[in-house]
Design a protein around this motif. Structure first.
Motif, PDB file in Angstrom:
ATOM      1  N   ALA A  85       0.846  -1.190   0.000  1.00  0.00           N
ATOM      2  CA  ALA A  85       0.000   0.000   0.000  1.00  0.00           C
ATOM      3  C   ALA A  85       0.886   1.247   0.000  1.00  0.00           C
ATOM      4  O   ALA A  85       1.777   1.366   0.848  1.00  0.00           O
ATOM      5  CB  ALA A  85      -0.912  -0.004   1.227  1.00  0.00           C
ATOM      6  N   THR A  92      -0.283   4.700  -0.383  1.00  0.00           N
ATOM      7  CA  THR A  92      -0.870   5.931   0.145  1.00  0.00           C
ATOM      8  C   THR A  92      -1.507   5.621   1.489  1.00  0.00           C
ATOM      9  O   THR A  92      -1.709   4.461   1.854  1.00  0.00           O
ATOM     10  CB  THR A  92      -1.948   6.483  -0.804  1.00  0.00           C
ATOM     11  OG1 THR A  92      -3.063   5.570  -0.839  1.00  0.00           O
ATOM     12  CG2 THR A  92      -1.397   6.670  -2.209  1.00  0.00           C
ATOM     13  N   THR A 149      -4.570   6.103   2.384  1.00  0.00           N
ATOM     14  CA  THR A 149      -5.856   5.428   2.184  1.00  0.00           C
ATOM     15  C   THR A 149      -5.652   3.946   1.897  1.00  0.00           C
ATOM     16  O   THR A 149      -6.358   3.082   2.438  1.00  0.00           O
ATOM     17  CB  THR A 149      -6.631   6.080   1.029  1.00  0.00           C
ATOM     18  OG1 THR A 149      -6.925   7.439   1.373  1.00  0.00           O
ATOM     19  CG2 THR A 149      -7.928   5.329   0.753  1.00  0.00           C
ATOM     20  N   GLU A 150      -4.683   3.623   1.053  1.00  0.00           N
ATOM     21  CA  GLU A 150      -4.425   2.226   0.732  1.00  0.00           C
ATOM     22  C   GLU A 150      -3.960   1.453   1.962  1.00  0.00           C
ATOM     23  O   GLU A 150      -4.343   0.288   2.154  1.00  0.00           O
ATOM     24  CB  GLU A 150      -3.376   2.131  -0.376  1.00  0.00           C
ATOM     25  CG  GLU A 150      -3.891   2.590  -1.742  1.00  0.00           C
ATOM     26  CD  GLU A 150      -2.805   2.526  -2.811  1.00  0.00           C
ATOM     27  OE1 GLU A 150      -1.647   2.189  -2.468  1.00  0.00           O
ATOM     28  OE2 GLU A 150      -3.110   2.829  -3.983  1.00  0.00           O
ATOM     29  N   ARG A 151      -3.173   2.082   2.802  1.00  0.00           N
ATOM     30  CA  ARG A 151      -2.716   1.392   4.004  1.00  0.00           C
ATOM     31  C   ARG A 151      -3.873   1.197   4.980  1.00  0.00           C
ATOM     32  O   ARG A 151      -3.959   0.170   5.650  1.00  0.00           O
ATOM     33  CB  ARG A 151      -1.562   2.157   4.646  1.00  0.00           C
ATOM     34  CG  ARG A 151      -0.310   2.120   3.789  1.00  0.00           C
ATOM     35  CD  ARG A 151       0.889   2.785   4.430  1.00  0.00           C
ATOM     36  NE  ARG A 151       2.059   2.680   3.555  1.00  0.00           N
ATOM     37  CZ  ARG A 151       3.259   3.124   3.844  1.00  0.00           C
ATOM     38  NH1 ARG A 151       3.475   3.735   5.003  1.00  0.00           N
ATOM     39  NH2 ARG A 151       4.262   2.986   2.989  1.00  0.00           N
ATOM     40  N   ILE A 175      -6.886   0.738   4.027  1.00  0.00           N
ATOM     41  CA  ILE A 175      -7.642  -0.375   3.435  1.00  0.00           C
ATOM     42  C   ILE A 175      -7.061  -1.705   3.909  1.00  0.00           C
ATOM     43  O   ILE A 175      -7.794  -2.600   4.351  1.00  0.00           O
ATOM     44  CB  ILE A 175      -7.606  -0.286   1.892  1.00  0.00           C
ATOM     45  CG1 ILE A 175      -8.450   0.885   1.404  1.00  0.00           C
ATOM     46  CG2 ILE A 175      -8.101  -1.586   1.265  1.00  0.00           C
ATOM     47  CD1 ILE A 175      -8.309   1.164  -0.086  1.00  0.00           C
ATOM     48  N   THR A 183      -9.620  -6.870  -0.871  1.00  0.00           N
ATOM     49  CA  THR A 183      -9.455  -5.504  -1.351  1.00  0.00           C
ATOM     50  C   THR A 183      -9.649  -5.449  -2.865  1.00  0.00           C
ATOM     51  O   THR A 183      -9.705  -6.474  -3.539  1.00  0.00           O
ATOM     52  CB  THR A 183      -8.052  -4.959  -1.006  1.00  0.00           C
ATOM     53  OG1 THR A 183      -7.057  -5.711  -1.706  1.00  0.00           O
ATOM     54  CG2 THR A 183      -7.780  -5.034   0.489  1.00  0.00           C
ATOM     55  N   VAL A 216      -4.430  -2.253  -4.559  1.00  0.00           N
ATOM     56  CA  VAL A 216      -3.866  -3.056  -3.471  1.00  0.00           C
ATOM     57  C   VAL A 216      -3.952  -4.539  -3.812  1.00  0.00           C
ATOM     58  O   VAL A 216      -2.992  -5.300  -3.639  1.00  0.00           O
ATOM     59  CB  VAL A 216      -4.592  -2.756  -2.142  1.00  0.00           C
ATOM     60  CG1 VAL A 216      -4.085  -3.681  -1.040  1.00  0.00           C
ATOM     61  CG2 VAL A 216      -4.373  -1.298  -1.741  1.00  0.00           C
ATOM     62  N   ALA A 236     -11.719   2.020  -1.121  1.00  0.00           N
ATOM     63  CA  ALA A 236     -11.263   3.382  -0.817  1.00  0.00           C
ATOM     64  C   ALA A 236     -12.435   4.276  -0.458  1.00  0.00           C
ATOM     65  O   ALA A 236     -12.328   5.120   0.450  1.00  0.00           O
ATOM     66  CB  ALA A 236     -10.501   3.942  -2.014  1.00  0.00           C
TER      67      ALA A 236
END
Length: 383
Positions: free
Chosen positions: A40, A42, A44-46, A48, A196, A200, A372
């Protein structure tokens, strides 16, 4: 209901099942944590990735606590010897695990990139270090641990506290650690692919495809090394299996191929190493085909095969001694009393189905892909 010998064997299977349950459930969390800084990119991705395990990680860790409790109650001599011989390793695991609850709870408290990045690496340490050390521990068990029992059956470990960790980090044990770490990372990767969406999921898919074959290669290499370079243990003589436990009453010998005895006596046991070799390869193929659900199943079966192979190879040994062979602990001479094993058995029969049912219900109620849009809609959530 069961005689003493049967109960000892049942508890060997139950402890093994607890370790496998821990690897499949909490290993998944550790795999995701180990991948967090890489899969991840960003915030947001982390978030997630974290939210795929956030609702379950503490429940999954109960498997680890239960396995430790079962070890203490079923095999107190093993518990005592292990916590002496692996004291520094255990402390390292414990300190690494501290990052998990604190990281999950504190990471999103402050909207600061530096703050969150620090906790992301903390979650990485909380996943990768225990995964590595657990494998190292198994690698050392297969080689024997430098302890002995005195006439009062007290365990004594050879070596000082400050230097206890370095001998554990020998080449074979590190290879076992690589197997453990990559195995759990692959398991976490297929979990992320399952829970996800892209990007990701796409990165997790690539990691699963790349690392899963490495698990098979490392596992095969460990088997070859075990055959040619590691002496196993074999019981030459011992009291009846139902006798009062006395580790010093047996005679033990070492042999180059003793860890493979069970596969000659019981060819059906070869199912375990077959799963350990084929499970990761099937996981890579299924991840590539976009079937993460099945890949998760084959990854779990691969872990069952790897752990089962270690347990079956050592049977009936639980903690061999490298400096005093007769002090080696087995399932027959390290067990608690008949009454203790009986009471614990019925506690498992009653409570384990409840735990499994509740676990399945929790996963079913909180199932679905973490997206997201969902994360951004609740910026002040716990994770």
């Amino acid at each position: 209901m069961f005689d003493y010998e049967t109960l000892r064997f049942i508890w060997w299977m139950l402890v093994g099942a607890l370790l496998m349950g821990f690897a499949i459930t909490d290993g998944m969390d550790m795999g995701v944590g180990s991948l967090l800084p890489f899969v991840a990119r960003t915030d947001t991705e982390r978030r997630i990735a974290i939210n795929t395990i956030g609702p379950h990680w503490d429940g999954n860790q109960v498997w680890f606590i239960t396995a430790g409790g079962a070890l203490f109650a079923a095999w107190p001599a093993v518990y005592a010897a292990a916590f002496s011989g692996f004291y520094m390793a255990m402390l390292l695991v414990l300190f690494a695990l501290f990052f998990r609850p604190v990281g999950f709870d504190y990471r999103s408290k402050i909207e600061n990139p530096t703050w969150r990045n620090i906790w992301d690496w903390g979650l990485f340490a909380g996943g990768a270090i225990p995964a590595l050390i657990f494998g190292v521990a198994f690698g050392n068990l297969l080689q024997g641990v430098p302890f002995y029992l005195d006439d009062l059956l007290r365990s004594h470990y050879q070596g000082s506290l400050l230097t206890a960790l370095l001998p554990l980090l020998n080449p074979f044990a590190l290879l076992a650690g690589v197997i453990s770490l990559t195995m759990l990372v692959v398991h976490g990767a297929v979990w992320l692919q399952l829970r996800t969406a892209d990007p990701v999921a796409a990165r997790a898919r690539g990691i699963a495809m790349g690392l899963a074959p490495l698990v098979t290669i490392a596992f095969a290499a460990a088997g070859v090394w075990l055959w040619f370079g590691v002496e196993g243990y074999r019981i030459a003589s011992a009291p009846p299996h139902g006798a009062f436990p006395n580790p010093l009453a047996k005679q033990v010998v070492r042999d180059a191929h003793a860890w493979f005895d069970i596969y000659r006596r019981m060819p059906i046991a070869l199912i375990a190493p077959a799963l350990g070799l084929c499970g990761p390869l099937a996981t890579a193929l299924l991840a590539k085909a976009g079937r993460p659900g099945l890949a998760f199943v084959t990854s779990a079966l691969g872990m069952v095969g790897v752990i089962g192979s270690a347990g079956l190879s050592m049977f009936p040994f639980v903690m061999p001694s490298s400096i005093d062979l007769k002090s080696s602990l087995t399932i027959w001479d390290a067990a608690s009393s008949h009454l203790t094993l009986t009471v614990m058995f019925w506690a498992v029969v009653i409570l384990l189905p409840m735990v499994l049912a509740y676990t399945v219900w929790c996963y079913a109620r909180m199932w679905g892909k973490v997206t997201a849009a969902e994360i951004e809609s609740r910026s002040h959530s716990a994770y």
